[in-house]
Structures are given as structure tokens and as C-alpha cells.
Design a protein around this motif. Structure first.
Motif, PDB file in Angstrom:
ATOM      1  N   MET A  23       0.818  -1.208   0.000  1.00 33.76           N
ATOM      2  CA  MET A  23       0.000   0.000   0.000  1.00 33.76           C
ATOM      3  C   MET A  23       0.855   1.262   0.000  1.00 33.76           C
ATOM      4  O   MET A  23       0.393   2.328  -0.374  1.00 33.76           O
ATOM      5  N   ASP A  24       2.110   1.120   0.407  1.00 35.13           N
ATOM      6  CA  ASP A  24       3.026   2.256   0.433  1.00 35.13           C
ATOM      7  C   ASP A  24       3.489   2.552  -0.988  1.00 35.13           C
ATOM      8  O   ASP A  24       4.114   1.709  -1.627  1.00 35.13           O
ATOM      9  N   LYS A  25       3.174   3.709  -1.482  1.00 36.13           N
ATOM     10  CA  LYS A  25       3.627   4.157  -2.814  1.00 36.13           C
ATOM     11  C   LYS A  25       3.018   3.383  -3.981  1.00 36.13           C
ATOM     12  O   LYS A  25       3.530   3.440  -5.089  1.00 36.13           O
ATOM     13  N   THR A  26       1.965   2.609  -3.788  1.00 32.19           N
ATOM     14  CA  THR A  26       1.274   1.965  -4.907  1.00 32.19           C
ATOM     15  C   THR A  26      -0.211   2.258  -4.757  1.00 32.19           C
ATOM     16  O   THR A  26      -0.673   2.635  -3.690  1.00 32.19           O
ATOM     17  N   GLY A  27      -0.963   2.051  -5.812  1.00 34.13           N
ATOM     18  CA  GLY A  27      -2.399   2.274  -5.754  1.00 34.13           C
ATOM     19  C   GLY A  27      -3.164   0.984  -5.501  1.00 34.13           C
ATOM     20  O   GLY A  27      -4.376   0.944  -5.673  1.00 34.13           O
ATOM     21  N   LYS A 104      11.772 -16.046   1.159  1.00 33.97           N
ATOM     22  CA  LYS A 104      12.028 -15.086   2.240  1.00 33.97           C
ATOM     23  C   LYS A 104      13.468 -15.287   2.685  1.00 33.97           C
ATOM     24  O   LYS A 104      13.940 -16.409   2.684  1.00 33.97           O
ATOM     25  N   PRO A 105      14.155 -14.280   3.126  1.00 32.43           N
ATOM     26  CA  PRO A 105      13.703 -12.881   3.116  1.00 32.43           C
ATOM     27  C   PRO A 105      13.767 -12.329   1.698  1.00 32.43           C
ATOM     28  O   PRO A 105      14.681 -12.650   0.943  1.00 32.43           O
ATOM     29  N   PHE A 106      12.753 -11.535   1.343  1.00 32.93           N
ATOM     30  CA  PHE A 106      12.727 -10.954   0.009  1.00 32.93           C
ATOM     31  C   PHE A 106      12.984  -9.458   0.119  1.00 32.93           C
ATOM     32  O   PHE A 106      12.795  -8.863   1.166  1.00 32.93           O
ATOM     33  N   ARG A 107      13.407  -8.873  -0.989  1.00 37.45           N
ATOM     34  CA  ARG A 107      13.623  -7.432  -1.023  1.00 37.45           C
ATOM     35  C   ARG A 107      12.333  -6.768  -1.476  1.00 37.45           C
ATOM     36  O   ARG A 107      11.653  -7.269  -2.364  1.00 37.45           O
ATOM     37  N   LYS A 108      12.019  -5.648  -0.851  1.00 36.92           N
ATOM     38  CA  LYS A 108      10.799  -4.906  -1.162  1.00 36.92           C
ATOM     39  C   LYS A 108      10.686  -4.628  -2.657  1.00 36.92           C
ATOM     40  O   LYS A 108       9.650  -4.857  -3.274  1.00 36.92           O
ATOM     41  N   GLU A 109      11.778  -4.153  -3.274  1.00 38.91           N
ATOM     42  CA  GLU A 109      11.748  -3.823  -4.700  1.00 38.91           C
ATOM     43  C   GLU A 109      11.490  -5.075  -5.528  1.00 38.91           C
ATOM     44  O   GLU A 109      10.772  -5.030  -6.527  1.00 38.91           O
ATOM     45  N   GLY A 110      12.086  -6.182  -5.119  1.00 38.21           N
ATOM     46  CA  GLY A 110      11.925  -7.435  -5.858  1.00 38.21           C
ATOM     47  C   GLY A 110      10.483  -7.902  -5.890  1.00 38.21           C
ATOM     48  O   GLY A 110       9.969  -8.297  -6.939  1.00 38.21           O
ATOM     49  N   LEU A 112       7.789  -6.060  -5.411  1.00 36.24           N
ATOM     50  CA  LEU A 112       6.975  -5.092  -6.146  1.00 36.24           C
ATOM     51  C   LEU A 112       7.120  -5.279  -7.656  1.00 36.24           C
ATOM     52  O   LEU A 112       6.145  -5.183  -8.397  1.00 36.24           O
ATOM     53  N   ILE A 113       8.321  -5.583  -8.117  1.00 31.29           N
ATOM     54  CA  ILE A 113       8.548  -5.844  -9.547  1.00 31.29           C
ATOM     55  C   ILE A 113       7.782  -7.099  -9.970  1.00 31.29           C
ATOM     56  O   ILE A 113       7.114  -7.113 -11.007  1.00 31.29           O
ATOM     57  N   THR A 114       7.861  -8.150  -9.166  1.00 27.83           N
ATOM     58  CA  THR A 114       7.150  -9.394  -9.480  1.00 27.83           C
ATOM     59  C   THR A 114       5.646  -9.153  -9.543  1.00 27.83           C
ATOM     60  O   THR A 114       4.966  -9.648 -10.441  1.00 27.83           O
ATOM     61  N   ILE A 115       5.122  -8.362  -8.611  1.00 29.80           N
ATOM     62  CA  ILE A 115       3.687  -8.049  -8.594  1.00 29.80           C
ATOM     63  C   ILE A 115       3.295  -7.260  -9.841  1.00 29.80           C
ATOM     64  O   ILE A 115       2.299  -7.573 -10.496  1.00 29.80           O
ATOM     65  N   ARG A 116       4.090  -6.249 -10.184  1.00 31.17           N
ATOM     66  CA  ARG A 116       3.794  -5.458 -11.393  1.00 31.17           C
ATOM     67  C   ARG A 116       3.786  -6.349 -12.637  1.00 31.17           C
ATOM     68  O   ARG A 116       2.900  -6.242 -13.486  1.00 31.17           O
TER      69      ARG A 116
END
Length: 136
Positions: A23-27, A104-110, A112-116
Motif C-alpha cells: 500500500m506504500d507508494k502503490t495504488g 524469504k527474506p525478500f527485497r521490497k523492490e523485488g 513489487l517488480i514481481t507483482i507489477r
């Protein structure tokens, strides 16, 4: 309105972390449950664009959940997250229909990229179905 993501994990701390990241920085709209048995009900009551699920959970594990989700929505992208990642488990998840497998542990950016990418894949699948038109 942003895409809707359902997060399934039996650990409340992981649910909070993922919800914050998403939810942080995404819609994205994010709904969470720590009970994998609720997933069928949630998916039939609300439209979701993506499911993120833990692998190791009591009652229903992530691999079983893939089958349950695919019966409800065959086009649903599913991302499996686990601290117990092996190549064999990842292969099994993908064969059953998971979009991707993250350890896990995963990187936040990683993540978010997978989700996109998963959401983009779903959009492309919808466009392709529209272009093909009704089945003959």
C-alpha cells in the motif's frame, strides 16, 4: 481504483509487512487473511487481480491453494512466498499454475517488480482474450 490483491499468510506479522509494502507508494487495494480456508469465499465474493500466498500454512498449504484458486479463476496470477524454498517446491508451484515463487527474506523492490509483472501479465491475457473474441 487500483488493482486488488489478496494476501494469504498464517503469520500476522508477515501480513502486516506485505500490506504495508503493497500500500506504500502503490495504488493497490490489499485484503489479507491468515486463514487459507477463507480464500474460496473471498474470491467468489470480491474480484481480485492477484493472490500472494505463503507456502507453509496449517490446514491448506500454498500448493493446495493454487488448485483451489485456479478452479475459481483459472486466469488468476498467484505468487507463492516461502522461507523454505527449494527448486523442487518452486517447480511444483509453477507446474500447478503459480505465476512466480519468491523466497524469504525478500527485497521490497523485488516483490513489487514481481507483482507489477504478474498484474501486467493478467492485463495482457485479458486483452488477448478480447482480441480473440468469443470462442467459436
Amino acid at each position: 481504483m487500483g488493482e486488488r490483491i489478496l494476501v494469504v499468510d498464517d503469520e500476522p506479522n508477515m501480513l502486516r509487512l506485505l500490506k504495508t509494502i503493497l500500500m506504500d507508494k502503490t495504488g493497490y487495494e490489499v485484503e489479507t487473511t491468515n486463514n487459507p480456508l477463507e480464500v474460496s469465499k473471498l474470491l467468489t465474493e470480491n474480484p481480485f487481480d492477484l493472490v500472494i500466498s505463503d507456502l507453509k500454512m496449517p490446514l491448506v498449504d500454498g500448493i493446495d491453494l493454487i488448485g483451489i484458486i485456479k478452479k475459481i479463476d483459472p486466469g488468476m496470477p498467484i505468487i507463492i512466498i516461502t522461507a523454505y524454498g527449494t527448486i523442487e517446491t518452486a517447480e511444483e508451484a509453477i507446474q500447478k499454475g503459480a505465476y512466480d515463487f519468491i523466497t524469504k527474506p525478500f527485497r521490497k523492490e523485488g516483490i513489487l517488480i514481481t507483482i507489477r509483472r504478474a498484474l501486467e501479465w493478467k492485463r495482457m491475457q485479458k486483452e488477448l482474450a478480447t482480441l480473440r473474441g468469443p470462442a467459436h
